[in-house]
Motif scaffolding. Structure first.
Motif, mmCIF file in Angstrom:
data_model
loop_
_atom_site.group_PDB
_atom_site.id
_atom_site.type_symbol
_atom_site.label_atom_id
_atom_site.label_comp_id
_atom_site.label_asym_id
_atom_site.label_seq_id
_atom_site.Cartn_x
_atom_site.Cartn_y
_atom_site.Cartn_z
ATOM 1 N N ALA A 27 0.817 -1.220 0.000
ATOM 2 C CA ALA A 27 0.000 0.000 0.000
ATOM 3 C C ALA A 27 0.852 1.272 0.000
ATOM 4 O O ALA A 27 0.358 2.334 -0.387
ATOM 5 N N THR A 28 2.108 1.177 0.389
ATOM 6 C CA THR A 28 2.972 2.361 0.346
ATOM 7 C C THR A 28 3.299 2.757 -1.088
ATOM 8 O O THR A 28 3.696 3.893 -1.342
ATOM 9 N N GLY A 29 3.174 1.805 -2.005
ATOM 10 C CA GLY A 29 3.531 2.062 -3.395
ATOM 11 C C GLY A 29 5.029 2.068 -3.638
ATOM 12 O O GLY A 29 5.492 2.446 -4.711
ATOM 13 N N MET A 30 5.809 1.632 -2.657
ATOM 14 C CA MET A 30 7.265 1.721 -2.743
ATOM 15 C C MET A 30 7.953 0.386 -3.027
ATOM 16 O O MET A 30 9.169 0.340 -3.126
ATOM 17 N N LEU A 31 7.210 -0.693 -3.189
ATOM 18 C CA LEU A 31 7.816 -2.016 -3.347
ATOM 19 C C LEU A 31 8.806 -2.058 -4.507
ATOM 20 O O LEU A 31 9.960 -2.446 -4.329
ATOM 21 N N GLU A 32 8.377 -1.661 -5.676
ATOM 22 C CA GLU A 32 9.259 -1.724 -6.843
ATOM 23 C C GLU A 32 10.441 -0.769 -6.698
ATOM 24 O O GLU A 32 11.583 -1.126 -7.010
ATOM 25 N N THR A 33 10.180 0.426 -6.199
ATOM 26 C CA THR A 33 11.255 1.409 -6.002
ATOM 27 C C THR A 33 12.306 0.873 -5.036
ATOM 28 O O THR A 33 13.509 0.971 -5.291
ATOM 29 N N TYR A 34 11.861 0.298 -3.928
ATOM 30 C CA TYR A 34 12.808 -0.207 -2.937
ATOM 31 C C TYR A 34 13.548 -1.436 -3.453
ATOM 32 O O TYR A 34 14.736 -1.598 -3.194
ATOM 33 N N TYR A 35 12.851 -2.302 -4.166
ATOM 34 C CA TYR A 35 13.519 -3.460 -4.747
ATOM 35 C C TYR A 35 14.604 -2.992 -5.726
ATOM 36 O O TYR A 35 15.725 -3.489 -5.703
ATOM 37 N N ASN A 36 14.274 -2.021 -6.560
ATOM 38 C CA ASN A 36 15.256 -1.484 -7.508
ATOM 39 C C ASN A 36 16.405 -0.792 -6.788
ATOM 40 O O ASN A 36 17.550 -0.838 -7.243
ATOM 41 N N THR A 37 16.116 -0.174 -5.649
ATOM 42 C CA THR A 37 17.157 0.495 -4.864
ATOM 43 C C THR A 37 18.177 -0.513 -4.347
ATOM 44 O O THR A 37 19.383 -0.270 -4.438
ATOM 45 N N LEU A 90 15.520 1.216 4.944
ATOM 46 C CA LEU A 90 14.896 1.691 3.708
ATOM 47 C C LEU A 90 13.386 1.817 3.878
ATOM 48 O O LEU A 90 12.803 2.868 3.567
ATOM 49 N N TRP A 91 12.736 0.783 4.384
ATOM 50 C CA TRP A 91 11.285 0.828 4.563
ATOM 51 C C TRP A 91 10.865 1.856 5.611
ATOM 52 O O TRP A 91 9.848 2.527 5.449
ATOM 53 N N TRP A 96 18.537 5.258 1.721
ATOM 54 C CA TRP A 96 19.557 4.244 1.477
ATOM 55 C C TRP A 96 20.879 4.920 1.808
ATOM 56 O O TRP A 96 21.283 5.859 1.130
ATOM 57 N N GLY A 97 21.521 4.482 2.878
ATOM 58 C CA GLY A 97 22.722 5.167 3.345
ATOM 59 C C GLY A 97 22.351 6.573 3.779
ATOM 60 O O GLY A 97 21.409 6.761 4.548
ATOM 61 N N ASN A 98 23.046 7.558 3.245
ATOM 62 C CA ASN A 98 22.775 8.947 3.602
ATOM 63 C C ASN A 98 21.855 9.644 2.606
ATOM 64 O O ASN A 98 21.666 10.851 2.680
ATOM 65 N N ASP A 99 21.298 8.886 1.674
ATOM 66 C CA ASP A 99 20.486 9.482 0.616
ATOM 67 C C ASP A 99 19.019 9.127 0.776
ATOM 68 O O ASP A 99 18.673 7.962 0.996
ATOM 69 N N VAL A 100 18.157 10.136 0.608
ATOM 70 C CA VAL A 100 16.723 9.896 0.540
ATOM 71 C C VAL A 100 16.447 9.364 -0.861
ATOM 72 O O VAL A 100 16.862 9.965 -1.850
ATOM 73 N N VAL A 101 15.770 8.243 -0.954
ATOM 74 C CA VAL A 101 15.521 7.603 -2.244
ATOM 75 C C VAL A 101 14.674 8.507 -3.135
ATOM 76 O O VAL A 101 14.968 8.693 -4.305
ATOM 77 N N SER A 102 13.621 9.081 -2.574
ATOM 78 C CA SER A 102 12.749 9.981 -3.330
ATOM 79 C C SER A 102 11.857 10.735 -2.349
ATOM 80 O O SER A 102 11.792 10.383 -1.170
ATOM 81 N N SER A 103 11.162 11.740 -2.851
ATOM 82 C CA SER A 103 10.232 12.452 -1.966
ATOM 83 C C SER A 103 9.126 11.501 -1.513
ATOM 84 O O SER A 103 8.675 11.565 -0.365
ATOM 85 N N ILE A 107 7.777 10.392 2.386
ATOM 86 C CA ILE A 107 6.365 10.461 2.780
ATOM 87 C C ILE A 107 5.841 9.096 3.208
ATOM 88 O O ILE A 107 5.083 8.981 4.164
ATOM 89 N N GLN A 108 6.252 8.033 2.521
ATOM 90 C CA GLN A 108 5.737 6.691 2.783
ATOM 91 C C GLN A 108 6.529 5.919 3.831
ATOM 92 O O GLN A 108 6.220 4.764 4.100
#
Length: 140
Positions: A27-37, A90-91, A96-103, A107-108
């Motif tokens: 439901a966060t919509g982040m599964l694919e983004t996090y897997y790719n990360t 990440l979740w 990831w490390g010191n970087d925010v993956v995305s806005s 939020i999620q």
């Protein structure tokens, strides 16, 4: 083991590592983004061994306590270069490390749900919510 089976395993192990259900994570919509990360930022050999060992663990019918097995086998910083800990971070934070993956990852982040709050600057509680007394304040 095929790559798209890794996505399924990633969701399953993420649910175990975070304490949130697979439905909540999807439901966060982040599964694919996090897997790719993790694919982009982790050594391929570490990922392959991680998912192979997760697959074995989840399909081992003799393991009564999967969480304990996960903790003992996957949580050491040296295990798969800390991949399990990085997945949790990440979740929860969207980092990831010191970087925010995305806005969207900010939020999620699960930390907001865990704290029963919303991320500052996003997902506000709603128009006029300031007019209602907090649930923790008792009426006199």
């Amino acid at each position: 083991m095929e790559p798209n089976s890794h996505t399924k395993l990633f969701l399953e192990v993420s649910a175990l590592l975070t304490g949130f259900s697979k439905t909540e994570l999807k439901a966060t919509g982040m599964l694919e983004t996090y897997y790719n990360t993790i694919q982009k930022n982790t050594d391929k050999q570490d990922i392959d061994y991680f998912f192979l060992d997760v697959h074995v663990l989840l399909n081992d019918k003799s393991k009564k306590n999967i969480e304990a097995a996960l903790a003992s086998q996957f949580m050491a910083a040296s295990a798969y270069n800390g991949l399990a800990k990085n997945i949790i971070i990440l979740w929860y934070t969207g980092n990831w490390g010191n970087d925010v993956v995305s806005s969207a990852s900010y939020i999620q982040g699960l930390m907001w749900n865990a704290a029963h709050t919303h991320p500052p600057g996003a997902k506000q509680p709603g128009y006029g919510s300031w007019a209602e007394r907090p649930l923790t304040v008792k009426n006199s």
